[in-house]
Design a protein around this motif. Structure first.
Motif, PDB file in Angstrom:
ATOM      1  N   ASN A  11       0.836  -1.198   0.000  1.00 38.51           N
ATOM      2  CA  ASN A  11       0.000   0.000   0.000  1.00 38.51           C
ATOM      3  C   ASN A  11       0.874   1.253   0.000  1.00 38.51           C
ATOM      4  OD1 ASN A  11      -2.620   1.438   0.376  1.00 38.51           O
ATOM      5  ND2 ASN A  11      -1.690   1.965   2.337  1.00 38.51           N
ATOM      6  N   HIS A  12       1.899   1.260   0.832  1.00 39.00           N
ATOM      7  CA  HIS A  12       2.790   2.421   0.922  1.00 39.00           C
ATOM      8  C   HIS A  12       3.514   2.667  -0.406  1.00 39.00           C
ATOM      9  CE1 HIS A  12       5.612   5.290   2.572  1.00 39.00           C
ATOM     10  NE2 HIS A  12       6.596   4.569   2.054  1.00 39.00           N
ATOM     11  N   ARG A  13       4.030   1.610  -1.024  1.00 36.72           N
ATOM     12  CA  ARG A  13       4.756   1.759  -2.291  1.00 36.72           C
ATOM     13  C   ARG A  13       3.831   2.264  -3.405  1.00 36.72           C
ATOM     14  NH1 ARG A  13       9.890   2.392  -2.609  1.00 36.72           N
ATOM     15  NH2 ARG A  13      10.132   1.150  -4.470  1.00 36.72           N
ATOM     16  N   ILE A  14       2.608   1.760  -3.450  1.00 37.67           N
ATOM     17  CA  ILE A  14       1.660   2.219  -4.473  1.00 37.67           C
ATOM     18  C   ILE A  14       1.346   3.696  -4.257  1.00 37.67           C
ATOM     19  CG2 ILE A  14      -0.693   2.011  -5.371  1.00 37.67           C
ATOM     20  CD1 ILE A  14      -0.448  -1.035  -4.774  1.00 37.67           C
ATOM     21  N   LYS A  15       1.157   4.079  -3.006  1.00 37.17           N
ATOM     22  CA  LYS A  15       0.802   5.478  -2.722  1.00 37.17           C
ATOM     23  C   LYS A  15       1.974   6.431  -2.924  1.00 37.17           C
ATOM     24  CE  LYS A  15      -3.189   4.791  -0.026  1.00 37.17           C
ATOM     25  NZ  LYS A  15      -4.190   5.662   0.435  1.00 37.17           N
ATOM     26  N   THR A  16       3.189   6.001  -2.652  1.00 34.97           N
ATOM     27  CA  THR A  16       4.333   6.904  -2.770  1.00 34.97           C
ATOM     28  C   THR A  16       5.006   6.864  -4.135  1.00 34.97           C
ATOM     29  OG1 THR A  16       5.844   5.263  -1.791  1.00 34.97           O
ATOM     30  CG2 THR A  16       4.836   6.873  -0.296  1.00 34.97           C
ATOM     31  N   ARG A  17       5.060   5.693  -4.754  1.00 34.77           N
ATOM     32  CA  ARG A  17       5.742   5.558  -6.038  1.00 34.77           C
ATOM     33  C   ARG A  17       4.774   5.397  -7.198  1.00 34.77           C
ATOM     34  NH1 ARG A  17       9.824   0.715  -6.886  1.00 34.77           N
ATOM     35  NH2 ARG A  17       7.910  -0.350  -7.420  1.00 34.77           N
ATOM     36  N   GLY A  18       3.549   4.994  -6.893  1.00 31.65           N
ATOM     37  CA  GLY A  18       2.560   4.800  -7.945  1.00 31.65           C
ATOM     38  C   GLY A  18       2.347   3.351  -8.342  1.00 31.65           C
ATOM     39  N   PHE A  19       3.278   2.471  -7.961  1.00 28.19           N
ATOM     40  CA  PHE A  19       3.132   1.052  -8.286  1.00 28.19           C
ATOM     41  C   PHE A  19       4.071   0.238  -7.400  1.00 28.19           C
ATOM     42  CE2 PHE A  19       6.784   2.233 -10.733  1.00 28.19           C
ATOM     43  CZ  PHE A  19       7.571   1.104 -10.831  1.00 28.19           C
ATOM     44  N   VAL A  20       3.822  -1.066  -7.377  1.00 27.04           N
ATOM     45  CA  VAL A  20       4.689  -2.000  -6.662  1.00 27.04           C
ATOM     46  C   VAL A  20       4.766  -3.275  -7.481  1.00 27.04           C
ATOM     47  CG1 VAL A  20       2.840  -3.059  -5.259  1.00 27.04           C
ATOM     48  CG2 VAL A  20       5.190  -3.006  -4.384  1.00 27.04           C
ATOM     49  N   THR A  21       5.928  -3.921  -7.476  1.00 24.34           N
ATOM     50  CA  THR A  21       6.063  -5.179  -8.213  1.00 24.34           C
ATOM     51  C   THR A  21       6.043  -6.358  -7.251  1.00 24.34           C
ATOM     52  OG1 THR A  21       8.480  -5.294  -8.139  1.00 24.34           O
ATOM     53  CG2 THR A  21       7.491  -4.016  -9.949  1.00 24.34           C
ATOM     54  N   ARG A  22       5.572  -7.479  -7.763  1.00 17.72           N
ATOM     55  CA  ARG A  22       5.566  -8.705  -6.955  1.00 17.72           C
ATOM     56  C   ARG A  22       6.988  -9.082  -6.566  1.00 17.72           C
ATOM     57  NH1 ARG A  22       2.044 -11.610 -11.401  1.00 17.72           N
ATOM     58  NH2 ARG A  22       3.993 -11.149 -12.400  1.00 17.72           N
ATOM     59  N   GLN A  23       7.894  -8.939  -7.511  1.00 16.34           N
ATOM     60  CA  GLN A  23       9.280  -9.346  -7.288  1.00 16.34           C
ATOM     61  C   GLN A  23       9.930  -8.550  -6.158  1.00 16.34           C
ATOM     62  OE1 GLN A  23      10.615 -11.982  -8.888  1.00 16.34           O
ATOM     63  NE2 GLN A  23      12.372 -11.804  -7.534  1.00 16.34           N
ATOM     64  N   GLU A  24       9.732  -7.228  -6.134  1.00 17.93           N
ATOM     65  CA  GLU A  24      10.359  -6.420  -5.085  1.00 17.93           C
ATOM     66  C   GLU A  24       9.826  -6.788  -3.702  1.00 17.93           C
ATOM     67  OE1 GLU A  24       8.997  -2.098  -4.413  1.00 17.93           O
ATOM     68  OE2 GLU A  24       8.315  -2.499  -6.460  1.00 17.93           O
ATOM     69  N   VAL A  25       8.523  -7.070  -3.621  1.00 14.30           N
ATOM     70  CA  VAL A  25       7.936  -7.442  -2.329  1.00 14.30           C
ATOM     71  C   VAL A  25       8.436  -8.823  -1.910  1.00 14.30           C
ATOM     72  CG1 VAL A  25       5.799  -7.773  -1.029  1.00 14.30           C
ATOM     73  CG2 VAL A  25       5.903  -6.025  -2.810  1.00 14.30           C
ATOM     74  N   ALA A  26       8.460  -9.757  -2.860  1.00 16.42           N
ATOM     75  CA  ALA A  26       8.938 -11.116  -2.567  1.00 16.42           C
ATOM     76  C   ALA A  26      10.384 -11.088  -2.093  1.00 16.42           C
ATOM     77  CB  ALA A  26       8.788 -12.001  -3.793  1.00 16.42           C
ATOM     78  N   GLU A  27      11.222 -10.288  -2.730  1.00 17.58           N
ATOM     79  CA  GLU A  27      12.627 -10.204  -2.337  1.00 17.58           C
ATOM     80  C   GLU A  27      12.796  -9.531  -0.977  1.00 17.58           C
ATOM     81  OE1 GLU A  27      14.737  -8.335  -5.556  1.00 17.58           O
ATOM     82  OE2 GLU A  27      14.434 -10.067  -6.874  1.00 17.58           O
ATOM     83  N   ARG A  28      12.063  -8.460  -0.762  1.00 17.66           N
ATOM     84  CA  ARG A  28      12.184  -7.726   0.508  1.00 17.66           C
ATOM     85  C   ARG A  28      11.798  -8.592   1.701  1.00 17.66           C
ATOM     86  NH1 ARG A  28      12.195  -2.396   2.684  1.00 17.66           N
ATOM     87  NH2 ARG A  28      11.038  -2.309   4.635  1.00 17.66           N
ATOM     88  N   PHE A  29      10.728  -9.392   1.541  1.00 17.51           N
ATOM     89  CA  PHE A  29      10.223 -10.190   2.660  1.00 17.51           C
ATOM     90  C   PHE A  29      10.659 -11.652   2.590  1.00 17.51           C
ATOM     91  CE2 PHE A  29       7.491  -6.494   2.471  1.00 17.51           C
ATOM     92  CZ  PHE A  29       7.493  -6.099   3.800  1.00 17.51           C
ATOM     93  N   GLU A  30      11.451 -11.968   1.574  1.00 17.39           N
ATOM     94  CA  GLU A  30      11.994 -13.316   1.414  1.00 17.39           C
ATOM     95  C   GLU A  30      10.902 -14.387   1.418  1.00 17.39           C
ATOM     96  OE1 GLU A  30      14.985 -13.656   4.459  1.00 17.39           O
ATOM     97  OE2 GLU A  30      16.335 -12.293   3.408  1.00 17.39           O
ATOM     98  N   VAL A  31       9.915 -14.157   0.550  1.00 16.26           N
ATOM     99  CA  VAL A  31       8.811 -15.105   0.383  1.00 16.26           C
ATOM    100  C   VAL A  31       8.659 -15.399  -1.102  1.00 16.26           C
ATOM    101  CG1 VAL A  31       7.571 -14.371   2.463  1.00 16.26           C
ATOM    102  CG2 VAL A  31       7.058 -13.274   0.268  1.00 16.26           C
ATOM    103  N   HIS A  32       7.919 -16.435  -1.408  1.00 19.70           N
ATOM    104  CA  HIS A  32       7.666 -16.825  -2.796  1.00 19.70           C
ATOM    105  C   HIS A  32       6.671 -15.844  -3.421  1.00 19.70           C
ATOM    106  CE1 HIS A  32       6.427 -19.332  -6.203  1.00 19.70           C
ATOM    107  NE2 HIS A  32       7.620 -19.915  -6.042  1.00 19.70           N
ATOM    108  N   ILE A  33       6.783 -15.658  -4.717  1.00 21.36           N
ATOM    109  CA  ILE A  33       5.873 -14.752  -5.434  1.00 21.36           C
ATOM    110  C   ILE A  33       4.418 -15.181  -5.263  1.00 21.36           C
ATOM    111  CG2 ILE A  33       5.153 -14.095  -7.768  1.00 21.36           C
ATOM    112  CD1 ILE A  33       7.988 -13.488  -8.411  1.00 21.36           C
ATOM    113  N   ASP A  34       4.163 -16.476  -5.142  1.00 20.66           N
ATOM    114  CA  ASP A  34       2.782 -16.943  -4.918  1.00 20.66           C
ATOM    115  C   ASP A  34       2.202 -16.358  -3.632  1.00 20.66           C
ATOM    116  OD1 ASP A  34       2.932 -18.379  -7.248  1.00 20.66           O
ATOM    117  OD2 ASP A  34       3.177 -20.326  -6.266  1.00 20.66           O
ATOM    118  N   THR A  35       3.032 -16.168  -2.630  1.00 19.76           N
ATOM    119  CA  THR A  35       2.581 -15.552  -1.373  1.00 19.76           C
ATOM    120  C   THR A  35       2.129 -14.124  -1.638  1.00 19.76           C
ATOM    121  OG1 THR A  35       4.095 -16.920  -0.097  1.00 19.76           O
ATOM    122  CG2 THR A  35       3.276 -14.926   0.980  1.00 19.76           C
TER     123      THR A  35
END
Length: 108
Positions: A11-35
């Motif tokens: 939510n924060h990334r969408i509001k501040t940058r305009g978009f968020v990618t699955r890959q960046e979130v998966a990498e940041r939180f060390e989870v699978h893209i399916d999560t």
């Protein structure tokens, strides 16, 4: 509580940058893209987030204004503690995922 942190982050990334990618979130939180896909589905289905994939940006955006119950991780922690305590007081044996509190439940 990790799902709350991921959702608050997206939510924060969408509001501040305009978009968020699955890959960046998966990498940041060390989870699978399916999560992350499940989190996005949860945001759409249970939080009524107008989130959609933008091919042009290569990530997820809101296609209309959206305000969440919590807009930061700190808010998410407070929300989690509140609902967790409520769950415990009602002997619900924990919270399986982020609960949604609607106006119908609150009789507003």
């Amino acid at each position: 509580m990790a799902n709350l942190e991921r959702i608050a982050y997206m939510n924060h990334r969408i509001k501040t940058r305009g978009f968020v990618t699955r890959q960046e979130v998966a990498e940041r939180f060390e989870v699978h893209i399916d999560t992350i896909l499940r989190d996005i589905g949860y945001m759409r289905d249970y939080l009524s987030a107008p989130i959609k994939y933008s091919r042009e940006l290569g990530g997820y955006v809101y296609d209309s204004p959206f305000e969440m119950l919590f807009d930061s991780f700190d808010d998410a922690v407070f929300y989690y503690i509140f609902v967790s305590q409520l769950s415990n007081s009602m002997n619900l044996d924990g919270i399986p995922y982020v609960p949604v509190i609607s106006k119908e439940i609150l009789f507003l």
